[in-house]
Design an enzyme around this catalytic site. Structure first.
Site, PDB file in Angstrom:
ATOM      1  CE  LYS A  63       0.877   1.319   4.461  1.00  0.00           C
ATOM      2  NZ  LYS A  63       1.614   2.550   4.817  1.00  0.00           N
ATOM      3  CG  ASP A  86      -1.509   0.475   8.461  1.00  0.00           C
ATOM      4  OD1 ASP A  86      -2.262   1.364   8.912  1.00  0.00           O
ATOM      5  OD2 ASP A  86      -0.343   0.687   8.101  1.00  0.00           O
TER       6      ASP A  86
END
EC number: 2.7.1.148
Length: 288
Positions: free
Chosen positions: A10, A141
């Site tokens: 990401k 996350d």
């Protein structure tokens, strides 16, 4: 049956620190987007309840490895709630491409891929929302990787709102150092009072990362990398570093810059995607 599962990277397209809670956690606003690049996990179901990681990380005991922790967390949850009585063991190996301490979410992505894959393989029947809630115990996350869509995050990163930023091409480069997150968040000079703004305002502003000045101050290699990339394209730190990304409109433009990179820069070119490769493979949009 799928055996190989993507575990994508990401980027934090922007990252602002808006405060700090009494328990020490930082409040933030950030925009997550996935890359069509990452690690690959190979997962096979065992006919017992053993969890075996076939590719252990040197210096990281299994009980601390997020892959093993995620498998055992789901296993315990399913046992506790009586979800399916089929054998729930697994043999897992990883083809590691993402650097540790790079700010690309590798460990969190690995944990999320394990939760999503074993939920399917073990037929636990949990929804993505339930898996995301479970995954939060492994890291802030993890939920965004479980849900599998680009997202605007607030709070400590757990409050997610789907978003659809432009799917640009990125040159992602690593300066050859790892940055432990506590080094950045523990720095007295870290800006912790960026005003909270609505998403529509943030999307129109110039993107930035409040962690970048600290990373550049404390790590000469990051300073050199950012300075070099800025000669070619808008560039900034992802997460707390150490990786830096430069954005381009085309793959060709990104690769041209990578081909000019000095030998000390290690990098790759990937496209930003708003739907995770993990979820695209589950839905049959891409082949395993």
């Amino acid at each position: 049956m799928i055996r190989q599962w993507p575990s994508p990277a990401k980027l934090n397209l922007f990252l602002y620190i808006t405060g700090q809670r009494e328990d020490g956690y930082h409040l933030l606003q950030t925009l997550f987007q996935f890359l069509d690049y990452g690690d690959t996990l190979t997962i096979d179901v065992r006919q017992d309840d053993a969890i075996h990681l076939l590719t252990p990380v040197a210096g990281v005991p299994d009980e601390q490895n997020l892959i093993v922790r995620a498998a055992r967390l789901l296993q315990q949850h399913c046992d506790r709630h009586g979800l399916n009585t089929a054998p729930r063991g697994a043999e897992i190996s990883i083809e590691k491409r993402l650097p540790m301490g790079g700010g690309l979410g590798g460990g969190s992505s690995n944990a999320a891929t394990v939760l999503v894959a074993l939920n399917d393989l073990w037929r636990c029947g949990l929804s993505d929302e339930q898996l995301a809630e479970l995954g939060l115990a492994l890291g802030a996350d993890v939920p965004v990787f479980v849900r599998g869509h680009a997202a605007f995050a607030e709070g400590i990163g757990e409050r997610l709102q789907p978003a659809n930023p432009q799917e640009k091409w990125y040159l992602v480069a690593h300066p050859g150092v790892s940055i432990p997150t506590p080094v950045i968040f523990g720095d007295a000079d870290l800006k912790r009072d960026t005003p909270v703004r609505p998403l529509n305002v943030l999307l129109q502003a110039t993107y930035a990362n409040d962690c970048e000045p600290i990373a550049r101050k404390r790590f000469r290699e990051v300073e050199q990398l950012v300075s070099w990339l800025l000669e070619y394209a808008p560039s900034r730190l992802t997460g707390t570093g150490a990786c830096v990304f430069a954005e381009f409109d085309t793959e060709t433009a990104a690769r041209q810059v990578l081909n000019q990179a000095p030998e000390w820069i290690r990098g790759f070119v990937a496209r930003g995607v708003n739907v995770s490769p993990l979820h695209r493979i589950r839905s049959g949009q891409i082949e395993p």
